[in-house]
Design a protein around this motif. Structure first.
Motif, PDB file in Angstrom:
ATOM      1  N   GLN A  19       0.833  -1.198   0.000  1.00 30.18           N
ATOM      2  CA  GLN A  19       0.000   0.000   0.000  1.00 30.18           C
ATOM      3  C   GLN A  19       0.871   1.252   0.000  1.00 30.18           C
ATOM      4  O   GLN A  19       0.572   2.222  -0.682  1.00 30.18           O
ATOM      5  CB  GLN A  19      -0.954   0.025   1.197  1.00 30.18           C
ATOM      6  CG  GLN A  19      -1.920   1.198   1.159  1.00 30.18           C
ATOM      7  CD  GLN A  19      -2.787   1.198  -0.095  1.00 30.18           C
ATOM      8  OE1 GLN A  19      -3.409   0.193  -0.422  1.00 30.18           O
ATOM      9  NE2 GLN A  19      -2.831   2.318  -0.800  1.00 30.18           N
ATOM     10  N   ALA A  20       1.965   1.222   0.738  1.00 35.00           N
ATOM     11  CA  ALA A  20       2.887   2.356   0.747  1.00 35.00           C
ATOM     12  C   ALA A  20       3.481   2.584  -0.643  1.00 35.00           C
ATOM     13  O   ALA A  20       3.641   3.733  -1.080  1.00 35.00           O
ATOM     14  CB  ALA A  20       3.998   2.139   1.774  1.00 35.00           C
ATOM     15  N   ARG A  22       1.971   1.774  -3.496  1.00 34.63           N
ATOM     16  CA  ARG A  22       0.891   2.341  -4.313  1.00 34.63           C
ATOM     17  C   ARG A  22       0.704   3.821  -4.007  1.00 34.63           C
ATOM     18  O   ARG A  22       0.532   4.632  -4.923  1.00 34.63           O
ATOM     19  CB  ARG A  22      -0.408   1.569  -4.074  1.00 34.63           C
ATOM     20  CG  ARG A  22      -0.449   0.205  -4.748  1.00 34.63           C
ATOM     21  CD  ARG A  22      -1.828  -0.434  -4.660  1.00 34.63           C
ATOM     22  NE  ARG A  22      -2.168  -0.876  -3.326  1.00 34.63           N
ATOM     23  CZ  ARG A  22      -1.882  -2.082  -2.822  1.00 34.63           C
ATOM     24  NH1 ARG A  22      -1.239  -2.968  -3.548  1.00 34.63           N
ATOM     25  NH2 ARG A  22      -2.241  -2.392  -1.592  1.00 34.63           N
ATOM     26  N   ASP A  23       0.765   4.178  -2.729  1.00 35.66           N
ATOM     27  CA  ASP A  23       0.613   5.585  -2.344  1.00 35.66           C
ATOM     28  C   ASP A  23       1.731   6.435  -2.928  1.00 35.66           C
ATOM     29  O   ASP A  23       1.496   7.546  -3.427  1.00 35.66           O
ATOM     30  CB  ASP A  23       0.588   5.728  -0.821  1.00 35.66           C
ATOM     31  CG  ASP A  23      -0.661   5.127  -0.188  1.00 35.66           C
ATOM     32  OD1 ASP A  23      -1.646   4.840  -0.916  1.00 35.66           O
ATOM     33  OD2 ASP A  23      -0.638   4.932   1.045  1.00 35.66           O
ATOM     34  N   ASP A  26       1.158   6.903  -6.639  1.00 31.36           N
ATOM     35  CA  ASP A  26       0.096   7.885  -6.888  1.00 31.36           C
ATOM     36  C   ASP A  26       0.598   9.310  -6.657  1.00 31.36           C
ATOM     37  O   ASP A  26       0.277  10.218  -7.425  1.00 31.36           O
ATOM     38  CB  ASP A  26      -1.117   7.598  -6.007  1.00 31.36           C
ATOM     39  CG  ASP A  26      -1.820   6.299  -6.379  1.00 31.36           C
ATOM     40  OD1 ASP A  26      -1.549   5.745  -7.467  1.00 31.36           O
ATOM     41  OD2 ASP A  26      -2.643   5.830  -5.558  1.00 31.36           O
TER      42      ASP A  26
END
Length: 70
Positions: A19-20, A22-23, A26
Motif C-alpha cells: 500500500q505504501a 501504491r501511495d 500515486d
C-alpha cells in the motif's frame, strides 16, 4: 493465550508495504502531472526552455525532450 497466525501477520506486513508503494506511485504521478501543467503554463507565458532547464537543474535540450509533447 491465542497464538497469531504467522502467515497472516506476514501478509498484513506485506500489504502494508504494498500500500505504501501504491501511495508513493500515486503521489509521483500527481507530482508529474502538476509539473507538466506548470511547465506548459510557464511556456505559454513566455518562459524559455533555458529557464525551465535551469530551474530543473538540467539543460535546455533535456527540458525540451522531457516536455516536448506539451
Amino acid at each position: 493465550m491465542i497464538n497469531a497466525d504467522p502467515a497472516q501477520e506476514t501478509r498484513t506486513v506485506h500489504e502494508s508495504h504494498l500500500q505504501a508503494i501504491r501511495d508513493a506511485r500515486d503521489a509521483l504521478n500527481a507530482a508529474d502531472l502538476r509539473m507538466r501543467q506548470t511547465v506548459h503554463e510557464a511556456r505559454r507565458q513566455g518562459v524559455t526552455w533555458q529557464q525551465v532547464g535551469d530551474t530543473l537543474g538540467t539543460t535546455r535540450q533535456s527540458a525540451q525532450e522531457r516536455f516536448r509533447d506539451l
